[in-house]
Design an enzyme around this catalytic site. Structure first.
Site, PDB file in Angstrom:
ATOM      1  N   ASP A 212      -1.612 -29.412  40.977  1.00 43.76           N
ATOM      2  CA  ASP A 212      -1.486 -28.925  39.602  1.00 43.76           C
ATOM      3  C   ASP A 212      -2.429 -27.752  39.323  1.00 43.76           C
ATOM      4  OD1 ASP A 212      -0.669 -29.538  36.697  1.00 43.76           O
ATOM      5  OD2 ASP A 212      -2.844 -29.738  36.555  1.00 43.76           O
ATOM      6  N   GLU A 248       1.158 -25.501  42.282  1.00 40.04           N
ATOM      7  CA  GLU A 248       1.695 -24.971  41.028  1.00 40.04           C
ATOM      8  C   GLU A 248       0.924 -23.710  40.653  1.00 40.04           C
ATOM      9  OE1 GLU A 248       2.387 -25.932  36.326  1.00 40.04           O
ATOM     10  OE2 GLU A 248       0.456 -26.209  37.278  1.00 40.04           O
TER      11      GLU A 248
HETATM   12  C1  5J7 Z   1      -1.319 -23.457  32.898  1.00 37.99           C
HETATM   13  C2  5J7 Z   1      -0.951 -22.186  33.281  1.00 37.99           C
HETATM   14  O1  5J7 Z   1      -1.652 -21.483  34.188  1.00 37.99           O
HETATM   15  C3  5J7 Z   1       0.185 -21.603  32.742  1.00 37.99           C
HETATM   16  O2  5J7 Z   1       0.553 -20.346  33.134  1.00 37.99           O
HETATM   17  C4  5J7 Z   1       0.962 -22.326  31.813  1.00 37.99           C
HETATM   18  O3  5J7 Z   1       2.091 -21.761  31.325  1.00 37.99           O
HETATM   19  C5  5J7 Z   1       0.573 -23.620  31.454  1.00 37.99           C
HETATM   20  C6  5J7 Z   1      -0.567 -24.170  31.950  1.00 37.99           C
HETATM   21  C7  5J7 Z   1      -1.005 -25.507  31.559  1.00 37.99           C
HETATM   22  O4  5J7 Z   1      -1.323 -26.359  32.584  1.00 37.99           O
HETATM   23  C8  5J7 Z   1      -1.854 -27.584  32.344  1.00 37.99           C
HETATM   24  C9  5J7 Z   1      -2.166 -28.389  33.418  1.00 37.99           C
HETATM   25  C10 5J7 Z   1      -2.714 -29.644  33.166  1.00 37.99           C
HETATM   26  O5  5J7 Z   1      -3.022 -30.436  34.183  1.00 37.99           O
HETATM   27  C11 5J7 Z   1      -2.949 -30.073  31.900  1.00 37.99           C
HETATM   28  C12 5J7 Z   1      -2.613 -29.275  30.832  1.00 37.99           C
HETATM   29  O6  5J7 Z   1      -2.822 -29.712  29.576  1.00 37.99           O
HETATM   30  C13 5J7 Z   1      -2.074 -28.006  31.041  1.00 37.99           C
HETATM   31  C14 5J7 Z   1      -1.738 -27.149  29.933  1.00 37.99           C
HETATM   32  O7  5J7 Z   1      -1.936 -27.523  28.749  1.00 37.99           O
HETATM   33  C15 5J7 Z   1      -1.164 -25.894  30.250  1.00 37.99           C
HETATM   34  O8  5J7 Z   1      -0.804 -25.013  29.227  1.00 37.99           O
HETATM   35  C16 5J7 Z   1      -0.102 -25.402  28.034  1.00 37.99           C
HETATM   36  O9  5J7 Z   1       1.182 -24.841  27.999  1.00 37.99           O
HETATM   37  C17 5J7 Z   1       1.223 -23.403  27.911  1.00 37.99           C
HETATM   38  C18 5J7 Z   1       2.682 -22.942  27.824  1.00 37.99           C
HETATM   39  C19 5J7 Z   1       0.493 -22.915  26.721  1.00 37.99           C
HETATM   40  O10 5J7 Z   1       0.488 -21.506  26.765  1.00 37.99           O
HETATM   41  C20 5J7 Z   1      -0.925 -23.430  26.809  1.00 37.99           C
HETATM   42  O11 5J7 Z   1      -1.598 -23.044  25.657  1.00 37.99           O
HETATM   43  C21 5J7 Z   1      -0.946 -24.944  26.920  1.00 37.99           C
HETATM   44  O12 5J7 Z   1      -0.533 -25.476  25.692  1.00 37.99           O
HETATM   45  C22 5J7 Z   1      -1.317 -26.575  25.238  1.00 37.99           C
HETATM   46  O13 5J7 Z   1      -0.604 -27.770  25.512  1.00 37.99           O
HETATM   47  C23 5J7 Z   1      -1.554 -26.492  23.763  1.00 37.99           C
HETATM   48  O14 5J7 Z   1      -2.260 -25.279  23.498  1.00 37.99           O
HETATM   49  C24 5J7 Z   1      -2.375 -27.688  23.337  1.00 37.99           C
HETATM   50  O15 5J7 Z   1      -2.520 -27.662  21.936  1.00 37.99           O
HETATM   51  C25 5J7 Z   1      -1.659 -28.977  23.735  1.00 37.99           C
HETATM   52  O16 5J7 Z   1      -2.487 -30.094  23.459  1.00 37.99           O
HETATM   53  C26 5J7 Z   1      -1.367 -28.931  25.201  1.00 37.99           C
HETATM   54  C27 5J7 Z   1      -0.509 -30.111  25.648  1.00 37.99           C
HETATM   55  O17 5J7 Z   1      -0.523 -30.188  27.073  1.00 37.99           O
HETATM   56  C28 5J7 Z   1       0.510 -29.640  27.756  1.00 37.99           C
HETATM   57  O18 5J7 Z   1       1.410 -29.104  27.183  1.00 37.99           O
HETATM   58  C29 5J7 Z   1       0.471 -29.749  29.216  1.00 37.99           C
HETATM   59  C30 5J7 Z   1       1.142 -28.846  29.954  1.00 37.99           C
HETATM   60  C31 5J7 Z   1       1.189 -28.892  31.398  1.00 37.99           C
HETATM   61  C32 5J7 Z   1       1.714 -27.766  32.033  1.00 37.99           C
HETATM   62  C33 5J7 Z   1       1.797 -27.732  33.381  1.00 37.99           C
HETATM   63  O19 5J7 Z   1       2.314 -26.671  34.019  1.00 37.99           O
HETATM   64  C34 5J7 Z   1       1.379 -28.826  34.144  1.00 37.99           C
HETATM   65  O20 5J7 Z   1       1.492 -28.747  35.471  1.00 37.99           O
HETATM   66  C35 5J7 Z   1       0.867 -29.921  33.521  1.00 37.99           C
HETATM   67  C36 5J7 Z   1       0.768 -29.949  32.165  1.00 37.99           C
END
Ligand code: 5J7
Ligand code: CA
Length: 512
Positions: A212, A248
């Site tokens: 991740d 990822e």
């Molecule tokens: C990382 C990146 O490099 C990226 O390019 C991207 O598009 C997303 C992420 C990303 O990775 C995560 C990995 C984790 O292990 C845990 C995480 O919480 C995240 C994560 O949050 C994350 O980014 C979210 O989604 C993007 C599209 C937004 O631009 C980010 O701001 C972020 O959004 C956040 O989501 C909110 O700002 C916040 O308020 C909310 O609590 C949070 C909820 O968590 C997620 O949505 C988790 C997403 C996630 C994405 C992954 O790719 C992944 O492998 C695992 C989880």
């Protein structure tokens, strides 16, 4: 110079690009949020008999448990420790699943969250999936143990402590991703804990990892971690097998960190694949299926032998993240079947099929307010089992795309044509295309608003073939359409644009 060559050779010998699938199988399925007990059953009753090579499982490590919002799916991406009790089950259930899946030749790939622990606002003594104590305020995670020193804050120079600018690579890797406590992976100690966690899983029998958030970790640290992993368990894998690694990295261009920094270490998720294929299928921005003639590297994607590809993933199927609204998902089932069918027919990359749960989509200003919703669960937040209906579909809001006939049969197609080159490309200059895989398989797709009515060169031996989209071969008959291939390899195809599934696919093992 000599040292550099040595380092590169070492890097190559440690490279982990093969998924080690059994019996000529070629695809994995992400059983997103499934319980271990259900995955064990699914390996035995469905995945092995239908040619699936492996399963990507949700993170098995102990995570935070969040109740506001109510048990979101992303709580599992906030680790508390490397204890193996999670929303999907206990360590014993995990072990039982790995053993039973391996015994029927289905590999397990673990989603490894190693960039961070829970969010800085995660509080003290709040709930965790094994009931372990932690204090996010003081960065104390006693059951790893990690403490204050094991996090990166000293090296992050933003005022919030979070990543504020994706154009600054130091921030992206040393600051907190949306406030998640960022591990100092340059420390031997921190790496040793991560390695210990991954090696425990390898010894239990897993075949590899989806790693991740790799964009947020230094390639040099990852290289040391991967290089310290054990070989796969010889109870199920041949001696000297390295764990399969797929990382990822969300790289759609436009940022200084690119996938190519990671392709030397293992495979990398190619997010351009689903984003671009979505646009083509939806015919947005003037895209047409005929432009897929040079699909793959020709579309500025990474080399095929480095890529892990998918139409949608657990994140971007929610309108989050890479690709936005162009991503095709089970919600657009007709387009989705075609897109997944095309992916599975095409030789590019190692393919991953998504298997989802339905949630109550609720759009406000184009954004889904319920994108956080976790899997089907009971009132107390416990995940529900996956019930199987008499017609082989899944119940209780589990979508089970991997059981859809069209998708399952194309997973088998990919196994049958494995190793064959793309051949006999045809298109009408618009959205009707066809291509073969040597003399083993052929697919025809009509995504135009008019009929496809053509005689095409399939490259297959003459005979009568069952279409595996509208049905399949059962005994000595076809349950769906039949295609007659003449002795010169040509066959007549007619696909109306109003058909339920406007595509046809035949292969060597669907011949009567
Ligand atoms: C990382 C990146 O490099 C990226 O390019 C991207 O598009 C997303 C992420 C990303 O990775 C995560 C990995 C984790 O292990 C845990 C995480 O919480 C995240 C994560 O949050 C994350 O980014 C979210 O989604 C993007 C599209 C937004 O631009 C980010 O701001 C972020 O959004 C956040 O989501 C909110 O700002 C916040 O308020 C909310 O609590 C949070 C909820 O968590 C997620 O949505 C988790 C997403 C996630 C994405 C992954 O790719 C992944 O492998 C695992 C989880
Ligand atoms: Ca980091």
């Amino acid at each position: 110079m000599k040292l550099l060559v040595l380092a590169m050779l070492l890097g190559l010998s440690l490279a982990q690009f093969s998924p080690h699938m059994k019996h000529g199988r070629t695809s994995l399925v992400h059983l997103f949020e499934w319980r271990w007990a259900d995955i064990a059953e699914e390996c035995e009753r469905y995945l092995a008999p239908n040619g699936y090579g492996g399963v990507q499982i949700s993170p098995p490590s102990e995570s935070i448990v969040i109740t506001n919002p109510w048990h979101p799916w992303w709580q599992r991406y906030q680790p508390i420790s490397y204890n193996l009790c999670s929303r999907s089950g206990t360590e014993n259930e995990l072990r039982d699943m790995i053993t039973r899946c391996n015994n029927v030749g289905v590999n397990i790939y673990v989603d490894a969250v190693i960039n961070h622990m829970c969010g800085a606002g995660g509080g003290e003594g709040k709930h965790s999936s094994c009931g372990t104590y932690f204090n996010a305020n003081t960065k104390d995670f006693p059951s790893v143990p990690y403490s204050d020193w094991d996090f990166n804050d000293g090296k992050c120079h933003t005022s919030s402590g979070d990543i504020e600018n994706y154009h600054d690579i130091n921030q992206v890797r040393n600051c907190r991703l949306v406030s998640l406590l960022d591990l100092a992976l340059e420390k031997d100690y921190v790496r040793s804990k991560v390695i210990e966690y991954m090696n425990k899983l390898i010894d239990m029998g897993v075949a590899g990892f989806r790693v991740d958030a790799c964009k947020h970790m230094w390639p040099g640290d990852l290289s040391i971690i991967y290089g310290s992993l054990n070989n796969l368990n010889t109870k199920w894998f041949s001696g000297g097998s390295r764990p399969f690694i797929f990382q990822e990295v969300i790289d759609l261009g436009g940022e200084p960190i690119t996938s190519s920094e990671y392709t030397g270490l293992g495979r990398v998720t190619e997010f351009k694949y689903g984003a671009k294929l979505g646009k083509v299928m939806r015919r947005w921005d003037g895209e047409k299926l005929c432009y897929l003639r040079n699909w793959g590297e020709g579309w500025a994607m990474m080399p095929s032998d480095k890529a892990l590809v998918f139409v949608d993933n657990h994140d971007n199927q929610r309108g989050h993240g890479a690709g936005g609204a162009s991503i095709v998902t089970f919600w657009d089932s007709r387009l989705y079947k075609m897109a997944v069918g095309l992916m599975l027919a095409h030789p590019y990359g190692v393919t991953r099929v998504m298997s989802s749960f339905r949630w109550d989509r609720y759009f406000v200003d184009g954004k889904d307010k319920n994108d956080w919703m976790g899997p089907p669960s009971y009132g107390n937040g416990t995940t529900k089992p996956v019930p199987i209906n008499p017609d082989t579909t899944c119940g209780d809001s589990w979508v089970c795309e991997h059981r859809w006939r069209q998708i399952r049969n194309m997973v088998i197609f990919r196994n049958v044509v494995d190793g064959q080159p793309l051949s006999n490309w045809w298109d009408n200059g618009s959205n009707q295309i066809a291509f073969g895989r040597g003399s083993r398989g052929f697919i025809v797709i009509n995504n135009d608003d008019w009929i496809l009515d053509d005689t095409l060169n399939t490259g297959l031996p003459g005979g009568t073939y069952c279409d595996v989209i509208s049905g399949q071969k059962e005994g000595s008959r076809c349950t769906g359409k039949q295609v007659t291939v003449e002795s010169d390899g040509r066959a007549y195809f007619k696909i109306s644009n109003s058909e339920e599934d406007p595509f046809i696919s035949i292969h060597a093992e669907s011949k009567l």
